[in-house]
Write a protein that holds these residues in place. Structure first.
Motif, PDB file in Angstrom:
ATOM      1  N   GLU A 142     -14.255 -21.089 -13.496  1.00 45.65           N
ATOM      2  CA  GLU A 142     -15.120 -19.965 -13.130  1.00 45.65           C
ATOM      3  C   GLU A 142     -16.376 -20.449 -12.423  1.00 45.65           C
ATOM      4  OE1 GLU A 142     -15.887 -17.835 -16.727  1.00 45.65           O
ATOM      5  OE2 GLU A 142     -13.908 -16.904 -16.769  1.00 45.65           O
ATOM      6  N   LYS A 143     -16.948 -21.559 -12.896  1.00 45.60           N
ATOM      7  CA  LYS A 143     -18.150 -22.096 -12.258  1.00 45.60           C
ATOM      8  C   LYS A 143     -17.854 -22.613 -10.854  1.00 45.60           C
ATOM      9  CE  LYS A 143     -20.707 -23.266 -16.416  1.00 45.60           C
ATOM     10  NZ  LYS A 143     -21.275 -24.331 -17.241  1.00 45.60           N
ATOM     11  N   GLU A 144     -16.674 -23.198 -10.663  1.00 45.95           N
ATOM     12  CA  GLU A 144     -16.300 -23.688  -9.341  1.00 45.95           C
ATOM     13  C   GLU A 144     -16.056 -22.550  -8.369  1.00 45.95           C
ATOM     14  OE1 GLU A 144     -12.883 -26.148  -9.889  1.00 45.95           O
ATOM     15  OE2 GLU A 144     -14.003 -27.749 -10.852  1.00 45.95           O
ATOM     16  N   GLU A 145     -15.472 -21.448  -8.847  1.00 46.82           N
ATOM     17  CA  GLU A 145     -15.126 -20.334  -7.984  1.00 46.82           C
ATOM     18  C   GLU A 145     -16.296 -19.391  -7.713  1.00 46.82           C
ATOM     19  OE1 GLU A 145     -11.886 -18.448  -9.947  1.00 46.82           O
ATOM     20  OE2 GLU A 145     -10.472 -20.045  -9.457  1.00 46.82           O
ATOM     21  N   SER A 146     -17.318 -19.420  -8.547  1.00 48.01           N
ATOM     22  CA  SER A 146     -18.434 -18.493  -8.364  1.00 48.01           C
ATOM     23  C   SER A 146     -19.257 -18.886  -7.131  1.00 48.01           C
ATOM     24  CB  SER A 146     -19.328 -18.473  -9.602  1.00 48.01           C
ATOM     25  OG  SER A 146     -19.989 -19.698  -9.756  1.00 48.01           O
ATOM     26  N   PRO A 147     -19.737 -17.886  -6.378  1.00 53.13           N
ATOM     27  CA  PRO A 147     -20.544 -18.196  -5.192  1.00 53.13           C
ATOM     28  C   PRO A 147     -21.918 -18.712  -5.609  1.00 53.13           C
ATOM     29  CG  PRO A 147     -20.437 -15.832  -5.547  1.00 53.13           C
ATOM     30  CD  PRO A 147     -19.528 -16.464  -6.552  1.00 53.13           C
ATOM     31  N   HIS A 148     -22.395 -19.705  -4.894  1.00 54.71           N
ATOM     32  CA  HIS A 148     -23.713 -20.279  -5.167  1.00 54.71           C
ATOM     33  C   HIS A 148     -24.733 -19.619  -4.242  1.00 54.71           C
ATOM     34  CE1 HIS A 148     -22.009 -23.327  -7.727  1.00 54.71           C
ATOM     35  NE2 HIS A 148     -21.093 -23.569  -6.806  1.00 54.71           N
ATOM     36  N   HIS A 149     -25.870 -19.267  -4.815  1.00 58.54           N
ATOM     37  CA  HIS A 149     -26.911 -18.611  -4.013  1.00 58.54           C
ATOM     38  C   HIS A 149     -27.901 -19.609  -3.530  1.00 58.54           C
ATOM     39  CE1 HIS A 149     -25.526 -14.604  -4.935  1.00 58.54           C
ATOM     40  NE2 HIS A 149     -25.307 -15.021  -6.173  1.00 58.54           N
TER      41      HIS A 149
ATOM     42  N   ILE B  87     -12.606 -27.169 -38.491  1.00 57.33           N
ATOM     43  CA  ILE B  87     -11.853 -26.525 -37.412  1.00 57.33           C
ATOM     44  C   ILE B  87     -10.438 -27.085 -37.396  1.00 57.33           C
ATOM     45  CG2 ILE B  87     -11.767 -26.075 -34.922  1.00 57.33           C
ATOM     46  CD1 ILE B  87     -14.189 -24.846 -36.221  1.00 57.33           C
ATOM     47  N   CYS B  88      -9.449 -26.213 -37.175  1.00 53.56           N
ATOM     48  CA  CYS B  88      -8.052 -26.641 -37.129  1.00 53.56           C
ATOM     49  C   CYS B  88      -7.660 -27.020 -35.696  1.00 53.56           C
ATOM     50  CB  CYS B  88      -7.140 -25.540 -37.666  1.00 53.56           C
ATOM     51  SG  CYS B  88      -7.093 -24.052 -36.665  1.00 53.56           S
ATOM     52  N   GLU B  89      -6.463 -27.587 -35.559  1.00 57.21           N
ATOM     53  CA  GLU B  89      -5.989 -28.043 -34.251  1.00 57.21           C
ATOM     54  C   GLU B  89      -5.820 -26.895 -33.268  1.00 57.21           C
ATOM     55  OE1 GLU B  89      -2.763 -30.849 -34.028  1.00 57.21           O
ATOM     56  OE2 GLU B  89      -3.247 -31.592 -36.026  1.00 57.21           O
ATOM     57  N   SER B  90      -5.306 -25.757 -33.730  1.00 57.35           N
ATOM     58  CA  SER B  90      -5.091 -24.643 -32.800  1.00 57.35           C
ATOM     59  C   SER B  90      -6.420 -24.091 -32.279  1.00 57.35           C
ATOM     60  CB  SER B  90      -4.270 -23.536 -33.454  1.00 57.35           C
ATOM     61  OG  SER B  90      -4.999 -22.896 -34.470  1.00 57.35           O
ATOM     62  N   CYS B  91      -7.461 -24.114 -33.095  1.00 61.04           N
ATOM     63  CA  CYS B  91      -8.778 -23.670 -32.619  1.00 61.04           C
ATOM     64  C   CYS B  91      -9.375 -24.685 -31.655  1.00 61.04           C
ATOM     65  CB  CYS B  91      -9.708 -23.413 -33.791  1.00 61.04           C
ATOM     66  SG  CYS B  91      -9.279 -21.927 -34.726  1.00 61.04           S
ATOM     67  N   PHE B  92      -9.116 -25.988 -31.886  1.00 57.50           N
ATOM     68  CA  PHE B  92      -9.541 -26.999 -30.913  1.00 57.50           C
ATOM     69  C   PHE B  92      -8.876 -26.744 -29.564  1.00 57.50           C
ATOM     70  CE2 PHE B  92     -10.788 -30.512 -34.095  1.00 57.50           C
ATOM     71  CZ  PHE B  92     -12.131 -30.242 -33.923  1.00 57.50           C
ATOM     72  N   GLU B  93      -7.584 -26.431 -29.584  1.00 57.53           N
ATOM     73  CA  GLU B  93      -6.874 -26.137 -28.336  1.00 57.53           C
ATOM     74  C   GLU B  93      -7.461 -24.904 -27.657  1.00 57.53           C
ATOM     75  OE1 GLU B  93      -2.712 -25.826 -29.181  1.00 57.53           O
ATOM     76  OE2 GLU B  93      -2.624 -27.850 -30.021  1.00 57.53           O
ATOM     77  N   ALA B  94      -7.805 -23.886 -28.439  1.00 61.27           N
ATOM     78  CA  ALA B  94      -8.412 -22.683 -27.879  1.00 61.27           C
ATOM     79  C   ALA B  94      -9.778 -22.996 -27.258  1.00 61.27           C
ATOM     80  CB  ALA B  94      -8.552 -21.618 -28.961  1.00 61.27           C
ATOM     81  N   CYS B  95     -10.549 -23.874 -27.904  1.00 61.82           N
ATOM     82  CA  CYS B  95     -11.845 -24.281 -27.350  1.00 61.82           C
ATOM     83  C   CYS B  95     -11.659 -25.043 -26.043  1.00 61.82           C
ATOM     84  CB  CYS B  95     -12.615 -25.132 -28.364  1.00 61.82           C
ATOM     85  SG  CYS B  95     -13.231 -24.207 -29.776  1.00 61.82           S
ATOM     86  N   GLU B  96     -10.672 -25.927 -26.001  1.00 65.54           N
ATOM     87  CA  GLU B  96     -10.406 -26.680 -24.766  1.00 65.54           C
ATOM     88  C   GLU B  96      -9.982 -25.734 -23.642  1.00 65.54           C
ATOM     89  OE1 GLU B  96     -11.007 -29.895 -24.181  1.00 65.54           O
ATOM     90  OE2 GLU B  96     -11.738 -30.124 -26.238  1.00 65.54           O
ATOM     91  N   ASP B  97      -9.178 -24.715 -23.955  1.00 66.45           N
ATOM     92  CA  ASP B  97      -8.789 -23.728 -22.947  1.00 66.45           C
ATOM     93  C   ASP B  97     -10.014 -22.991 -22.411  1.00 66.45           C
ATOM     94  OD1 ASP B  97      -6.141 -24.417 -23.246  1.00 66.45           O
ATOM     95  OD2 ASP B  97      -5.662 -22.719 -24.569  1.00 66.45           O
ATOM     96  N   THR B  98     -10.941 -22.660 -23.302  1.00 64.40           N
ATOM     97  CA  THR B  98     -12.162 -21.972 -22.882  1.00 64.40           C
ATOM     98  C   THR B  98     -12.998 -22.866 -21.991  1.00 64.40           C
ATOM     99  OG1 THR B  98     -12.163 -20.629 -24.889  1.00 64.40           O
ATOM    100  CG2 THR B  98     -14.253 -20.841 -23.725  1.00 64.40           C
ATOM    101  N   ILE B  99     -13.102 -24.152 -22.327  1.00 58.68           N
ATOM    102  CA  ILE B  99     -13.871 -25.086 -21.503  1.00 58.68           C
ATOM    103  C   ILE B  99     -13.256 -25.182 -20.110  1.00 58.68           C
ATOM    104  CG2 ILE B  99     -14.456 -27.528 -21.216  1.00 58.68           C
ATOM    105  CD1 ILE B  99     -14.779 -27.611 -24.315  1.00 58.68           C
ATOM    106  N   LYS B 100     -11.934 -25.279 -20.027  1.00 63.19           N
ATOM    107  CA  LYS B 100     -11.257 -25.346 -18.726  1.00 63.19           C
ATOM    108  C   LYS B 100     -11.473 -24.065 -17.930  1.00 63.19           C
ATOM    109  CE  LYS B 100      -7.667 -28.433 -20.399  1.00 63.19           C
ATOM    110  NZ  LYS B 100      -6.277 -28.502 -20.849  1.00 63.19           N
ATOM    111  N   ARG B 101     -11.371 -22.922 -18.602  1.00 65.35           N
ATOM    112  CA  ARG B 101     -11.562 -21.640 -17.932  1.00 65.35           C
ATOM    113  C   ARG B 101     -12.982 -21.505 -17.398  1.00 65.35           C
ATOM    114  NH1 ARG B 101      -9.985 -18.604 -21.822  1.00 65.35           N
ATOM    115  NH2 ARG B 101     -12.026 -18.022 -22.600  1.00 65.35           N
ATOM    116  N   ARG B 102     -13.976 -21.930 -18.179  1.00 70.73           N
ATOM    117  CA  ARG B 102     -15.369 -21.858 -17.732  1.00 70.73           C
ATOM    118  C   ARG B 102     -15.612 -22.789 -16.555  1.00 70.73           C
ATOM    119  NH1 ARG B 102     -19.256 -19.389 -20.088  1.00 70.73           N
ATOM    120  NH2 ARG B 102     -20.824 -20.976 -19.655  1.00 70.73           N
ATOM    121  N   ALA B 103     -14.974 -23.954 -16.555  1.00 69.21           N
ATOM    122  CA  ALA B 103     -15.145 -24.893 -15.438  1.00 69.21           C
ATOM    123  C   ALA B 103     -14.592 -24.301 -14.145  1.00 69.21           C
ATOM    124  CB  ALA B 103     -14.467 -26.214 -15.754  1.00 69.21           C
TER     125      ALA B 103
END
Length: 116
Positions: free
Chosen positions: A109-116, A91-107
């Motif tokens: 989303e999980k915080e903002e989603s309503p809990h049942h 994996i190259c550095e730019s793909c690592f950065e893209a993965c880190e962005d996805t991890i931040k975005r998912r975090a």
């Protein structure tokens, strides 16, 4: 069902990672989406922290050549004991950065989603 770009495991949902694929950069200048399951995304995060260089010809996510590549060990599912084998991916550095962005975005989303 969709297949993970790194390990090939079929999952109902994958984490979208936006990478810059040089082969289609003219058609998609902002990048293209690759689907990675959560296990491989976590392994990419661990590999980004450790940064172990690997000798490979191109990045396994975006296909970029002649850049520094780093090792990510993913588990490929197989149909016999022990039901998976470890495989090295580059994996190259730019793909690592893209993965880190996805991890931040998912975090977020999980915080903002309503809990049942």
């Amino acid at each position: 069902m969709a297949d993970c770009e790194l390990c090939g495991a079929a999952r109902p949902t994958l984490c979208p990672v936006k990478v810059r694929d040089e082969s289609v950069i003219l058609a998609y200048p902002k990048g293209t989406w690759r689907g990675i399951n959560e296990e491989c995304l976590d392994r990419c995060h661990e590999a980004n922290v450790n940064r172990v260089p690997i000798k490979a010809k191109k990045c396994d996510l975006c296909g970029t050549r002649n850049v520094p590549l780093f090792q990510v060990i993913v588990q490929i599912p197989i149909f016999q004991e022990p039901y998976h084998r470890d495989s090295n991916k580059a994996i190259c550095e730019s793909c690592f950065e893209a993965c880190e962005d996805t991890i931040k975005r998912r975090a977020t989303e999980k915080e903002e989603s309503p809990h049942h």
